[in-house]
Design a protein around this motif. Structure first.
Motif, PDB file in Angstrom:
ATOM      1  N   TYR A  24      55.740  19.033  48.996  1.00 32.15           N
ATOM      2  CA  TYR A  24      57.201  19.135  49.027  1.00 32.15           C
ATOM      3  C   TYR A  24      57.692  20.258  49.955  1.00 32.15           C
ATOM      4  N   ASN A  25      56.757  20.898  50.663  1.00 30.58           N
ATOM      5  CA  ASN A  25      57.113  21.956  51.622  1.00 30.58           C
ATOM      6  C   ASN A  25      57.965  23.043  50.961  1.00 30.58           C
ATOM      7  N   ILE A  26      57.392  23.663  49.924  1.00 31.19           N
ATOM      8  CA  ILE A  26      58.106  24.691  49.172  1.00 31.19           C
ATOM      9  C   ILE A  26      57.170  25.876  48.957  1.00 31.19           C
ATOM     10  N   LEU A  27      57.713  27.103  49.026  1.00 37.37           N
ATOM     11  CA  LEU A  27      56.899  28.307  48.922  1.00 37.37           C
ATOM     12  C   LEU A  27      56.830  28.794  47.479  1.00 37.37           C
ATOM     13  N   LEU A  28      55.695  29.430  47.164  1.00 37.57           N
ATOM     14  CA  LEU A  28      55.468  30.039  45.850  1.00 37.57           C
ATOM     15  C   LEU A  28      55.251  31.530  46.037  1.00 37.57           C
ATOM     16  N   LEU A  29      55.946  32.366  45.237  1.00 40.02           N
ATOM     17  CA  LEU A  29      55.648  33.792  45.154  1.00 40.02           C
ATOM     18  C   LEU A  29      54.845  33.995  43.877  1.00 40.02           C
ATOM     19  N   TYR A  30      53.574  34.344  44.048  1.00 38.25           N
ATOM     20  CA  TYR A  30      52.648  34.467  42.911  1.00 38.25           C
ATOM     21  C   TYR A  30      52.566  35.936  42.510  1.00 38.25           C
ATOM     22  N   PRO A  31      53.111  36.333  41.361  1.00 41.52           N
ATOM     23  CA  PRO A  31      53.304  37.752  41.053  1.00 41.52           C
ATOM     24  C   PRO A  31      52.231  38.358  40.141  1.00 41.52           C
ATOM     25  N   THR A  32      50.985  37.922  40.298  1.00 36.33           N
ATOM     26  CA  THR A  32      49.950  38.325  39.361  1.00 36.33           C
ATOM     27  C   THR A  32      48.696  38.747  40.109  1.00 36.33           C
ATOM     28  N   LEU A  33      48.022  39.794  39.600  1.00 37.59           N
ATOM     29  CA  LEU A  33      46.704  40.143  40.122  1.00 37.59           C
ATOM     30  C   LEU A  33      45.793  38.929  39.986  1.00 37.59           C
ATOM     31  N   TYR A  34      44.867  38.767  40.902  1.00 44.80           N
ATOM     32  CA  TYR A  34      43.966  37.610  40.803  1.00 44.80           C
ATOM     33  C   TYR A  34      42.664  37.922  41.515  1.00 44.80           C
ATOM     34  N   GLU A  35      41.742  36.956  41.523  1.00 41.72           N
ATOM     35  CA  GLU A  35      40.364  37.181  41.958  1.00 41.72           C
ATOM     36  C   GLU A  35      40.176  37.168  43.463  1.00 41.72           C
ATOM     37  N   GLY A  36      41.215  36.761  44.222  1.00 47.84           N
ATOM     38  CA  GLY A  36      41.077  36.672  45.668  1.00 47.84           C
ATOM     39  C   GLY A  36      40.426  35.367  46.095  1.00 47.84           C
ATOM     40  N   ASN A  37      39.817  35.395  47.289  1.00 44.14           N
ATOM     41  CA  ASN A  37      39.124  34.227  47.859  1.00 44.14           C
ATOM     42  C   ASN A  37      40.074  33.056  48.077  1.00 44.14           C
ATOM     43  N   GLU A  38      41.329  33.354  48.380  1.00 45.48           N
ATOM     44  CA  GLU A  38      42.291  32.285  48.636  1.00 45.48           C
ATOM     45  C   GLU A  38      43.332  32.781  49.634  1.00 45.48           C
ATOM     46  N   GLN A  39      43.738  31.890  50.498  1.00 44.56           N
ATOM     47  CA  GLN A  39      44.851  32.154  51.412  1.00 44.56           C
ATOM     48  C   GLN A  39      45.503  30.811  51.702  1.00 44.56           C
ATOM     49  N   ASN A  40      46.788  30.693  51.395  1.00 48.21           N
ATOM     50  CA  ASN A  40      47.478  29.417  51.484  1.00 48.21           C
ATOM     51  C   ASN A  40      48.810  29.633  52.187  1.00 48.21           C
ATOM     52  N   ASP A  41      49.119  28.753  53.119  1.00 46.49           N
ATOM     53  CA  ASP A  41      50.355  28.908  53.898  1.00 46.49           C
ATOM     54  C   ASP A  41      51.610  28.807  53.044  1.00 46.49           C
ATOM     55  N   TRP A  42      51.502  28.221  51.855  1.00 44.97           N
ATOM     56  CA  TRP A  42      52.684  28.036  51.014  1.00 44.97           C
ATOM     57  C   TRP A  42      52.753  29.044  49.860  1.00 44.97           C
ATOM     58  N   HIS A  74      28.402  46.337  30.138  1.00 45.49           N
ATOM     59  CA  HIS A  74      28.363  44.992  29.550  1.00 45.49           C
ATOM     60  C   HIS A  74      29.681  44.313  29.931  1.00 45.49           C
ATOM     61  N   LEU A  75      29.598  43.213  30.665  1.00 43.66           N
ATOM     62  CA  LEU A  75      30.783  42.520  31.167  1.00 43.66           C
ATOM     63  C   LEU A  75      31.202  41.445  30.159  1.00 43.66           C
ATOM     64  N   VAL A  76      32.458  41.488  29.736  1.00 45.05           N
ATOM     65  CA  VAL A  76      32.999  40.514  28.786  1.00 45.05           C
ATOM     66  C   VAL A  76      34.242  39.874  29.411  1.00 45.05           C
ATOM     67  N   GLY A  77      34.330  38.533  29.399  1.00 37.58           N
ATOM     68  CA  GLY A  77      35.494  37.890  30.011  1.00 37.58           C
ATOM     69  C   GLY A  77      35.836  36.561  29.387  1.00 37.58           C
ATOM     70  N   SER A  78      37.067  36.109  29.635  1.00 38.21           N
ATOM     71  CA  SER A  78      37.451  34.738  29.297  1.00 38.21           C
ATOM     72  C   SER A  78      36.761  33.810  30.289  1.00 38.21           C
ATOM     73  N   ASP A  79      36.377  32.641  29.810  1.00 35.98           N
ATOM     74  CA  ASP A  79      35.560  31.750  30.641  1.00 35.98           C
ATOM     75  C   ASP A  79      36.440  30.883  31.530  1.00 35.98           C
ATOM     76  N   TYR A  80      36.914  31.505  32.601  1.00 40.90           N
ATOM     77  CA  TYR A  80      37.617  30.720  33.625  1.00 40.90           C
ATOM     78  C   TYR A  80      37.545  31.457  34.944  1.00 40.90           C
ATOM     79  N   ILE A  81      38.326  31.076  35.937  1.00 42.95           N
ATOM     80  CA  ILE A  81      38.119  31.499  37.326  1.00 42.95           C
ATOM     81  C   ILE A  81      38.168  33.016  37.496  1.00 42.95           C
ATOM     82  N   TYR A  82      39.281  33.652  37.089  1.00 42.90           N
ATOM     83  CA  TYR A  82      39.487  35.066  37.395  1.00 42.90           C
ATOM     84  C   TYR A  82      38.378  35.963  36.848  1.00 42.90           C
ATOM     85  N   PRO A  83      37.999  35.878  35.560  1.00 42.02           N
ATOM     86  CA  PRO A  83      36.955  36.767  35.047  1.00 42.02           C
ATOM     87  C   PRO A  83      35.615  36.599  35.762  1.00 42.02           C
ATOM     88  N   ARG A  84      35.214  35.371  36.029  1.00 40.44           N
ATOM     89  CA  ARG A  84      33.906  35.159  36.667  1.00 40.44           C
ATOM     90  C   ARG A  84      33.898  35.680  38.105  1.00 40.44           C
TER      91      ARG A  84
END
Length: 956
Positions: free
Chosen positions: A96-114, A142-152
């Protein structure tokens, strides 16, 4: 821009397991929008927020985002919190050619034009945080995390940084998303006894874990890059005393912009709990507005350019977007939790830290070994090559995974090789022409340290970490002008092989800069291998299980068949139309099944089709409905109906067609022509054959009881009613067929009710107001001419007639089927023979007499005459015409005027025969009306009418 306002979509979880964090982000967005609007908006136009609660659900996030874009016409989106939800909506942004402002810390490894990323990256949190923890708190984690993208992904960074800075991981545990019970993980922590527990648990899970951690009495400090003030507030300050975290922002920062932010937030929402992600959300609105003010008209492409130049004097300090990667330059700070539920800032970076979205560390801290010592003597080197057959076997084992590695030459200017665990070069990755400048690196050659001396590939196999050897440091002379880098492919504790990289010596710096990204690629490659192994395992297990079933299983994704068992495959070969049927009718099957099979006819066979769904996967199960089993239950099928007469065969074909549909049927025929027999056959060969078949004689029910019999009643509905109520015939027949015999006898008021039931598929019990949905097919039968009843007598409603007679079947009277009479007579005789263990037959004269008679009582009369003659013949093996004409010489069933040759049979003859039949039965059964009516196959009401017509008086 919009004529009246600028429309902003807000996507946060106001319910769900991350609501404690995201509610604050939502409030911060509203606060910033309010501040902008109070200052005059953008070019005099206000910002208008459109808010959707995504409930911590990626699928719901996708739906809500598309709703905002299509229905609310928003021009930009702000949110969400989790990486899973962000990734869920990435396809929509481009679509739909629309931009997103993502306001949260995250794991990286991503770059998207939108996407413009307003939260912290791992390098802005961990690169200073990890060395500080090791220097101040301890070295074992000892590493403890929720089992999804960001913690891993974050823990991958942690392992790299701990390796660089002298720390170690002694344990690693993951809990399901939203988990509330941590006994198992706490016991693991007790066993590993680390110096620090490093948590990437999110939302409610973090709060529950910290509370249970405190209850266990652990004294080790907790460190986290994600636990903020909102979580401290939820868990009570006492549990937060030994918690350390790293963020760009803490509420306790002492500057004018932050103090104003804290003050206005408190005034608006009455809370002092403010976290870094809330500040990120607040900043995202002002960064957006900075870009909008530079635009004369709204355009997504122009907005993207302007955002790259956006800056803001944020509560954390001055921030700006990086114009190359759309991430924010931010500060880094370390905080220590206080008893009041805040964080004291105990370290902060002196300047902004540049965002590095992809894993990358400086050359001095790379987790690799660069070998620079002198090479060894080359006389011990060997040129070992395996056979063509051995190479083919190795390539066969890797072939299904190679396409993943084949992408590399598109992005990097190097040569790549897949090298096995034994050092054998298995594949050259890329076009063959790329390897011409080094001809020694060929599939089948061995590149272990034992064979070729020091090289990056062999050393990586030994050390299990990335190794680089430059030019003259190689032992093999053929590599003196090259750089070899080996990145180990490690799954669990096993090294599967090495991704080899070959470069010319003048590319050393560039190669160093690319190695982190290549390591990430190999990490993803290992995950792909593991997932594929699991997929094959599950597929084989599933195949083994479902192949033992007599059903066909189709697994559908996006209208494509992604799996089928052997039975389904053979079914598809025999009936290719099944594939099209699934595509056309998937929505119907989903809508109608509701946990129960849907029955459909495919070509010449009937199948029960059931359905289950997991996300976008649909499991369709086809089970052949075996109608032959019905014979074992003595159910009537069309093949059991006897007749060769052409008119009769035509009628039979109409009935067979009706059986393949769900339409109502009206059967018209004289008494005794087999109306109920046809109704049974239609039901038993329909898709409802295993459901109830309920027959009712409409003329046999008292008028005052007919409503309650048809539709049931509730307790106390009338005097004498069962206190528990009672189901009516429609409810009993639900899912199956209701056979209304002598439908012409229905009272007019009930006809009105029946018509409404057929139209609405609902009934209401007598004495109740609750509507009960029903699914019943109606087969009606009558011996009356209903059109005459409609036209001349007004005793039947025309609208009900047309509702019932979708299929009208006119049964042929027996007098018009003389060709079938011998077969029918012998059928009834053989039934008696079987019952009594005899072998009687009809004489030729008897069969001729049977064919000559008009049979006004039709098949019912024929059956009775055959039975009577059977018993009157006593022990004779042959039944003659004499037995047919007994018991009285002058009271013959087979009147002389009905002999063959006299075809002028009048209605008067039939009436006289019927009158004689009634008189005989009355005499035989001592004037018992019920028994006579049953014997003649009619209701008491019909029999009384005939007694009046024939002026027969009953002796009491």
């Amino acid at each position: 821009m919009s004529n009246d306002c600028f429309r902003i979509g807000i996507l946060f979880s106001l319910t769900g397991c991350t609501a404690i964090t995201e509610t604050g982000q939502y409030q911060s967005a509203l606060l910033a929008i309010q501040s902008v609007n109070q200052s005059g908006g953008i070019h005099g136009k206000p910002l208008e927020p459109f808010v959707e609660d995504i409930a911590s659900d990626p699928l719901l996030t996708y739906k809500k985002a598309e709703h905002l874009i299509i229905n609310k016409k928003v021009q930009v989106l702000i949110g969400p919190y989790t990486s899973a939800c962000r990734k869920a909506i990435l396809p929509l942004l481009k679509k739909y050619n629309i931009l997103l402002l993502y306001p949260t810390l995250y794991e990286g490894n991503e770059q998207n034009d939108w996407v413009f990323y307003c939260g912290a990256l791992p390098n802005q949190q961990l690169q200073s945080f990890v060395p500080w923890i090791i220097s101040q708190l301890g070295v074992s984690f000892h590493l403890v995390g929720s089992d999804y993208i960001y913690p891993r992904e974050t823990n991958y960074h942690m392992r790299q940084l701990l390796n660089i800075n002298g720390g170690q991981v002694v344990g690693e545990s993951y809990a399901p998303f939203g988990c509330q019970h941590f006994d198992y993980i706490l016991k693991q922590i007790e066993y590993t006894a680390p110096d620090i527990v490093f948590s990437t648990l999110i939302g409610d899970s973090a709060v529950s874990f910290y509370q249970q951690y405190h209850q266990y009495g652990f004294q080790m400090p907790l460190c986290s890059p994600i636990t903020a003030e909102t979580e401290l507030k939820a868990m009570n300050a006492i549990h937060g005393k030994e918690i350390y975290t790293s963020f760009p922002y803490f509420k306790t920062i002492q500057n004018e912009a932050n103090q104003q932010f804290v003050r206005t937030y408190h005034d608006r929402f009455g809370s002092n709990v403010i976290s870094s992600v809330m500040e990120n959300t607040y900043n995202s609105v002002f960064l957006l507005c900075d870009a909008l003010r530079k635009m004369k008209k709204f355009d997504t492409s122009i907005l993207r350019e302007m955002l790259c130049q956006s800056t803001f004097g944020a509560p954390q300090g001055f921030v700006k977007f990086d114009d190359n990667n759309h991430h924010l330059w931010q500060y880094s700070r370390i905080g220590h939790a206080t008893a009041e539920g805040n964080f004291d800032v105990i370290w902060e970076s002196p300047t902004l830290i540049a965002p590095t979205p992809f894993r990358s560390y400086s050359a001095s801290t790379l987790p690799l070994r660069i070998y620079t010592s002198n090479p060894r003597n080359t006389k011990h080197l060997e040129n070992y090559t395996i056979s063509e057959e051995q190479l083919t076997n190795r390539q066969e084992r890797w072939k299904d995974n190679l396409f993943f590695l084949n992408q590399l030459p598109m992005f990097y200017p190097y040569q790549f090789f897949l090298i096995g665990a034994d050092g054998i070069l298995i594949e050259c990755i890329g076009q063959q022409s790329a390897f011409e400048w080094h001809t020694e690196l060929k599939p089948g050659t061995k590149w272990s340290v034992e064979s070729k001396g020091r090289n990056g590939y062999g050393l990586a196999l030994i050390n299990h970490y990335t190794c680089i050897v430059q030019g003259i440091q190689h032992d093999d002379p053929s590599l003196k002008k090259c750089i070899t880098a080996g990145i180990p492919i490690i799954e669990g504790d096993e090294c599967l092989g090495v991704l080899g990289v070959l470069s010319k010596t003048d590319h050393f710096t560039n190669l160093l800069n690319c190695l982190s990204a290549l390591e990430l690629f190999v990490f993803s490659f290992v995950k792909f291998i593991k997932e594929r192994k699991n997929h094959l395992l599950y597929k084989n297990i599933l195949q083994e299980i479902v192949n033992q079933s007599n059903s066909g299983f189709f697994l559908i994704q996006n209208e494509n068949i992604v799996f089928m068992n052997d039975y389904a495959e053979s079914l598809l070969i025999k009936k290719p139309s099944i594939k099209d049927m699934i595509k056309r009718n998937l929505d119907y099957i989903i809508d109608k099944s509701m946990g129960k099979p849907v029955r459909r006819r495919i070509e010449n066979e009937v199948f029960d089709i059931s359905y289950q769904c997991w996300h976008d996967y649909h499991l369709i199960k086809f089970t052949l409905f075996n109608q032959r089993r019905l014979k074992n239950h003595h159910k009537i099928l069309f093949q059991d109906i006897i007749g060769k007469d052409s008119s009769f065969i035509e009628t039979l074909n109409v009935a067979k067609t009706a059986a393949q549909t769900d339409a109502n049927v009206l059967i018209i025929g004289e008494s005794g022509t087999g109306k109920e027999l046809f109704a049974n056959a239609i039901h038993n060969e329909s898709l409802r054959s295993d459901k109830p078949f309920v027959a009712v004689n409409c003329g046999a029910i008292a008028k005052e009881l007919i409503q309650s019999e048809f539709f049931g009643y509730v307790g106390g509905a009338f005097t004498g009613a069962n206190k528990n109520g009672k189901q009516g015939l429609f409810e009993i027949a639900n899912g199956g067929t209701l056979f209304l015999d002598e439908v012409g006898e229905l009272p007019l008021d009930l006809q009105v009710t029946l018509l409404r039931v057929l139209q609405e598929n609902e009934i209401t019990r007598v004495g109740d107001h609750k509507r009960i949905p029903i699914d019943v097919r109606i087969i009606a039968a009558t011996n009356k001419n209903l059109l005459n009843e409609i036209a001349y007598k007004g005793t039947f409603r025309s609208d009900l007639y047309y509702r019932l007679s979708v299929f009208q079947i006119n049964l042929v009277p027996l007098r018009e089927r003389s060709i079938d009479l011998p077969e029918l007579a012998n059928y009834f005789l053989n039934k008696l023979n079987g019952k009594n263990h005899t072998e009687k037959i009809f004489s030729h004269k008897a069969l001729e007499a049977i064919k000559a008679y008009s049979w006004p009582g039709n098949i019912r009369e024929l059956s009775n005459v055959v039975e009577r003659s059977y018993y009157l013949s006593h022990f004779q093996s042959e039944i003659d015409i004499y037995e047919l004409e007994k018991p009285k010489k002058n009271d013959s069933y087979l009147s002389e005027r009905s002999q063959k040759g006299n075809e002028d049979i009048t209605v008067i003859d039939n009436a006289q025969s019927e009158k004689k039949l009634i008189l005989n039965y009355l005499k035989e059964m001592d004037s018992n009306i019920s028994k006579v009516a049953k014997k003649m196959g009619m209701s008491r009401t019909t029999l009384y009418k005939k007694l009046n017509v024939y002026q027969i008086k009953i002796k009491r």
